[in-house]
Motif scaffolding. Structure first.
Motif, PDB file in Angstrom:
ATOM      1  N   GLY A   1       0.807  -1.227   0.000  1.00 39.81           N
ATOM      2  CA  GLY A   1       0.000   0.000   0.000  1.00 39.81           C
ATOM      3  C   GLY A   1       0.832   1.266   0.000  1.00 39.81           C
ATOM      4  O   GLY A   1       0.398   2.299   0.498  1.00 39.81           O
ATOM      5  N   ASN A   2       2.012   1.198  -0.592  1.00 41.99           N
ATOM      6  CA  ASN A   2       2.915   2.354  -0.575  1.00 41.99           C
ATOM      7  C   ASN A   2       2.428   3.451  -1.522  1.00 41.99           C
ATOM      8  O   ASN A   2       2.067   3.210  -2.660  1.00 41.99           O
ATOM      9  N   SER A   3       2.380   4.669  -1.006  1.00 36.18           N
ATOM     10  CA  SER A   3       2.206   5.878  -1.809  1.00 36.18           C
ATOM     11  C   SER A   3       2.964   6.970  -1.062  1.00 36.18           C
ATOM     12  O   SER A   3       3.998   6.682  -0.439  1.00 36.18           O
ATOM     13  N   GLY A   4       2.484   8.160  -1.094  1.00 39.22           N
ATOM     14  CA  GLY A   4       3.151   9.240  -0.365  1.00 39.22           C
ATOM     15  C   GLY A   4       2.617  10.570  -0.836  1.00 39.22           C
ATOM     16  O   GLY A   4       2.080  10.664  -1.945  1.00 39.22           O
TER      17      GLY A   4
ATOM     18  N   TYR B   1       9.769  16.456  -0.998  1.00 34.59           N
ATOM     19  CA  TYR B   1       9.790  16.145   0.425  1.00 34.59           C
ATOM     20  C   TYR B   1       8.622  15.206   0.713  1.00 34.59           C
ATOM     21  O   TYR B   1       7.469  15.632   0.712  1.00 34.59           O
ATOM     22  N   GLU B   2       8.910  13.913   0.940  1.00 33.59           N
ATOM     23  CA  GLU B   2       7.835  12.921   1.029  1.00 33.59           C
ATOM     24  C   GLU B   2       7.410  12.626   2.464  1.00 33.59           C
ATOM     25  O   GLU B   2       8.213  12.219   3.303  1.00 33.59           O
ATOM     26  N   LEU B   3       6.121  12.788   2.702  1.00 37.16           N
ATOM     27  CA  LEU B   3       5.488  12.245   3.910  1.00 37.16           C
ATOM     28  C   LEU B   3       4.924  10.890   3.483  1.00 37.16           C
ATOM     29  O   LEU B   3       4.086  10.815   2.584  1.00 37.16           O
ATOM     30  N   GLN B   4       5.386   9.828   4.127  1.00 33.44           N
ATOM     31  CA  GLN B   4       5.065   8.473   3.663  1.00 33.44           C
ATOM     32  C   GLN B   4       3.598   8.102   3.897  1.00 33.44           C
ATOM     33  O   GLN B   4       3.010   8.436   4.938  1.00 33.44           O
ATOM     34  N   ILE B   5       3.053   7.416   2.920  1.00 32.12           N
ATOM     35  CA  ILE B   5       1.740   6.769   3.035  1.00 32.12           C
ATOM     36  C   ILE B   5       1.961   5.299   2.711  1.00 32.12           C
ATOM     37  O   ILE B   5       2.589   4.984   1.688  1.00 32.12           O
TER      38      ILE B   5
ATOM     39  N   LEU C   1       1.223  13.395  -5.387  1.00 28.96           N
ATOM     40  CA  LEU C   1       0.857  12.089  -4.827  1.00 28.96           C
ATOM     41  C   LEU C   1       1.608  11.007  -5.593  1.00 28.96           C
ATOM     42  O   LEU C   1       1.704  11.056  -6.823  1.00 28.96           O
ATOM     43  N   GLN C   2       2.103  10.030  -4.851  1.00 27.22           N
ATOM     44  CA  GLN C   2       3.016   9.035  -5.430  1.00 27.22           C
ATOM     45  C   GLN C   2       2.302   7.793  -5.954  1.00 27.22           C
ATOM     46  O   GLN C   2       1.459   7.217  -5.260  1.00 27.22           O
ATOM     47  N   ALA C   3       2.666   7.414  -7.167  1.00 23.41           N
ATOM     48  CA  ALA C   3       2.304   6.097  -7.704  1.00 23.41           C
ATOM     49  C   ALA C   3       3.529   5.214  -7.490  1.00 23.41           C
ATOM     50  O   ALA C   3       4.447   5.220  -8.302  1.00 23.41           O
TER      51      ALA C   3
END
Ligand code: MG
Length: 258
Positions: free
Chosen positions: A122-125, A138-142, A237-239
């Motif tokens: 379930g990785n995104s960010g 600057y990534e805040l992890q999801i 938002l990260q894919a």
């Protein structure tokens, strides 16, 4: 004689100062401020709804405010049932609008049937400032951090590869989760050196997980964080390229602070 005159003057000045201090101490009005008056903002109808001065980035209808990070073409993630689901085949998406300091609210959901482990679950960010088309910024992890072990400065609500969250406030897969973020952008001098670093405060599901955390630079998967000068930037938002089931977002809004 010439030296005593200033002394007398100094003493009377002290006496006047003492008198005015005494009256200030007696007067409750002396510490009241009446200007400037904070502008009126109408809060959202429920806790997570956007207040009246928010820029609504995603309200469940479309991705009109978003674009593909790599080439600025229209965002191609799937909007359905009032939510948007990551499409890993297309890449990261980012806001068309650029921001400096802000308050950001977003909601995300790890699929109930999520598979995988560690960082591949379930990785995104959310990139608080997207300084380039790939994973720059600057990534805040999801990710799923409900009973899913990984390095602590890479779990959900970490400043990725920098600062672990104060606590793990993750909900189980299938439940909607909230981030409420205050981002203070770094300030750079004309020569590109850091005048003041970036700071972030984060509530995860209402729980404080980053408390005015100082960042040491942009996020890197390999190597130490470092700063690169910018003035304002999109939110991205990260894919993420793992093979687990894609997560979804809803109700995203931001309040620019300058
Ligand atoms: Mg990530």
């Amino acid at each position: 004689m010439t030296r005593s005159i200033p002394k007398v003057l100094a003493l009377s000045a002290l006496a006047i100062a003492a008198t005015s201090t005494a009256s200030a101490q007696d007067d409750p009005k002396a510490t009241e401020k009446w200007e400037p008056v904070p502008k009126v903002v109408t809060p959202g109808s429920k806790d997570s709804a956007p207040p009246s001065d928010a820029v609504v980035l995603f309200d469940g209808r479309d991705l009109a405010g978003w674009e593909m990070s790599k080439d600025h073409s229209p965002a191609r993630w799937k909007v359905h049932d009032g939510i948007v689901t990551v499409d890993k085949t297309t890449g990261n998406i980012q806001t068309k609008q650029r921001f400096r300091d802000y308050q950001l609210h977003l909601e995300w959901q790890i699929p109930k049937n999520i598979t995988g482990e560690g960082q591949g679950r379930g990785n995104s960010g959310v990139f608080l400032a997207s300084t380039g088309p790939g994973d720059e910024g600057y990534e805040l992890q999801i990710m799923d951090s409900f009973e899913n072990k990984t390095y602590v400065n890479g779990q959900a609500a970490s400043v990725y590869k920098q600062t672990a969250p104060l606590v793990n406030a993750a909900r189980r897969p299938g439940d909607w989760q909230t981030y409420d973020i205050v981002w203070t952008a770094p300030v750079f001098a004309a020569d590109g050196s850091v005048k003041s670093p970036a700071y972030v405060t984060v509530f995860h599901n209402g729980v404080l997980v980053q408390n005015h955390t100082e960042l040491t630079g942009e996020t890197f998967y390999i190597g130490k964080p470092k700063y690169k000068a910018y003035t304002d930037a999109p939110i991205k938002l990260q894919a993420h390229g793992d093979h687990s089931e894609p997560l979804s977002f809803r109700n995203i809004w931001v309040r620019p602070l300058n």
